[in-house]
Scaffold this motif. Sequence first.
Motif, PDB file in Angstrom:
ATOM      1  N   SER A  85       0.830  -1.212   0.000  1.00 57.78           N
ATOM      2  CA  SER A  85       0.000   0.000   0.000  1.00 57.78           C
ATOM      3  C   SER A  85       0.863   1.259   0.000  1.00 57.78           C
ATOM      4  O   SER A  85       0.537   2.253  -0.656  1.00 57.78           O
ATOM      5  CB  SER A  85      -0.947   0.010   1.197  1.00 57.78           C
ATOM      6  OG  SER A  85      -0.235   0.162   2.411  1.00 57.78           O
ATOM      7  N   ASN A  86       1.988   1.215   0.709  1.00 54.05           N
ATOM      8  CA  ASN A  86       2.882   2.374   0.731  1.00 54.05           C
ATOM      9  C   ASN A  86       3.639   2.521  -0.576  1.00 54.05           C
ATOM     10  O   ASN A  86       3.871   3.645  -1.044  1.00 54.05           O
ATOM     11  CB  ASN A  86       3.858   2.254   1.911  1.00 54.05           C
ATOM     12  CG  ASN A  86       3.223   2.647   3.232  1.00 54.05           C
ATOM     13  OD1 ASN A  86       3.159   3.822   3.576  1.00 54.05           O
ATOM     14  ND2 ASN A  86       2.742   1.667   3.978  1.00 54.05           N
ATOM     15  N   LEU A  87       4.015   1.405  -1.184  1.00 55.96           N
ATOM     16  CA  LEU A  87       4.669   1.471  -2.494  1.00 55.96           C
ATOM     17  C   LEU A  87       3.694   1.961  -3.563  1.00 55.96           C
ATOM     18  O   LEU A  87       4.048   2.762  -4.429  1.00 55.96           O
ATOM     19  CB  LEU A  87       5.231   0.096  -2.870  1.00 55.96           C
ATOM     20  CG  LEU A  87       6.403  -0.405  -2.025  1.00 55.96           C
ATOM     21  CD1 LEU A  87       6.724  -1.852  -2.376  1.00 55.96           C
ATOM     22  CD2 LEU A  87       7.631   0.473  -2.218  1.00 55.96           C
ATOM     23  N   ASP A  88       2.428   1.490  -3.486  1.00 53.73           N
ATOM     24  CA  ASP A  88       1.414   1.935  -4.443  1.00 53.73           C
ATOM     25  C   ASP A  88       1.183   3.438  -4.349  1.00 53.73           C
ATOM     26  O   ASP A  88       0.948   4.108  -5.358  1.00 53.73           O
ATOM     27  CB  ASP A  88       0.096   1.188  -4.204  1.00 53.73           C
ATOM     28  CG  ASP A  88       0.152  -0.270  -4.648  1.00 53.73           C
ATOM     29  OD1 ASP A  88       1.085  -0.618  -5.403  1.00 53.73           O
ATOM     30  OD2 ASP A  88      -0.735  -1.041  -4.231  1.00 53.73           O
ATOM     31  N   ALA A  89       1.227   3.951  -3.107  1.00 53.55           N
ATOM     32  CA  ALA A  89       0.995   5.385  -2.916  1.00 53.55           C
ATOM     33  C   ALA A  89       2.070   6.225  -3.604  1.00 53.55           C
ATOM     34  O   ALA A  89       1.831   7.391  -3.949  1.00 53.55           O
ATOM     35  CB  ALA A  89       0.956   5.712  -1.420  1.00 53.55           C
TER      36      ALA A  89
END
Length: 301
Positions: free
Chosen positions: A51-55
Motif C-alpha cells: 500500500s505504501n509502495l502503491d501510494a
Amino acid sequence: MSGTAYAAVDWGTSSFRLWLMDRAGGVIAERRSDEGMMAAARAGFAAVLQSNLDALDVAPDLPVVICGMAGARQGWVEAGYIDTPARLTAVLDRAVMVPGQARDIRILPGIAQRDPNAPDVMRGEETQLLGALGLDAADEATVCMPGTHSKWVDVRGGTVRRFATFMTGELFGTIARDTILSHAMAGAEDAVDHEAFKAAVTAAFEAPALAANLLFRVRSGQLLFGGSASAARETISGTMIGLELAAGLAGQASASAITLIASGRLQVLYRLALETRGVRINAVDAVRRGLAMAASTIWKR
C-alpha cells in the motif's frame, strides 16, 4: 518513479518509514506512518508494504531492503541474529529474502549477545551502526543510540564487541502515563526546560541509588514549592537519562567522545545530557545511509 533504484524501509515496533532511493543513495520520496510491527502483524506485512509502495506509484519489480522488527520472530520473516563479536559486514551477508513475493525483498538480521550474565539483542540498530561508522571502520567507537530501548555499543575495527540496552524511553512513557507523576507534567509545553533537565541528569548520574526517591521529589517539590509542568517533565526525563549515562559512561574518561545516533528531540536531550557530563559528541542520523550500504552490497549497485 524515474531514477528510483530501490526502496529502503525502517520497520519499527510502532513506526514505519519508507524511502525511495536513487543509485547514489539520495532520497527521491518518502512515506511515514504508524504501521509498525504491531499494526502490520494484524493487517499483513505484505499488504502494508504494498500500500505504501502503491501510494508512491513504483514499479512492480522495484527491490526493497528492510531493517528492524519486520525480521523479528513475531515479524514478517525471521531474519535471525549474528552473534557478538559481530562484524558489521556480516549483517549484509546474512540478509534474508522474503519468499513468495513478486519483487526482491530482503530483511537484514539483528545482532545477539549470548552472554548468560548480560544477554542482549538489537534489531534495526545494526543498520544505524553501518550508516554511522561505515563498512571499513578501523577505529574504536562508543555509540549511544537513544530510543524506546536505548543502546550503548562498543565497536572496534568494524566489529560489535559488546552492547547494552536500557529501557529508558519505555520507562519514561510508563511513568509519564501511568503513575502519580502524570499529574505533575500535565499540560507541559514543547520547549525544553534546560536547567531542570541538566540538574536532574546530574543528580541521577551522581546518585543513581536514589532514582526512585528523585522521581517522587518531582511531585512533592511541585506540591510544596510550585514549578511548571515542563520543568517536571524535564526532571523526569533527565533523571531517566542520567541513570542511563551513569551506566553507559562507567569506566570511561570524561574526555572520551561518544558517537550519538539520534535525531529530533532525543538528539537535543542526549546532547545536552552528555555535554553536562563533559563528554565530546559526534552526532549523526544514520539509518538511511546504512540501508543504502546494504542495498549497494546486496544488489551490487
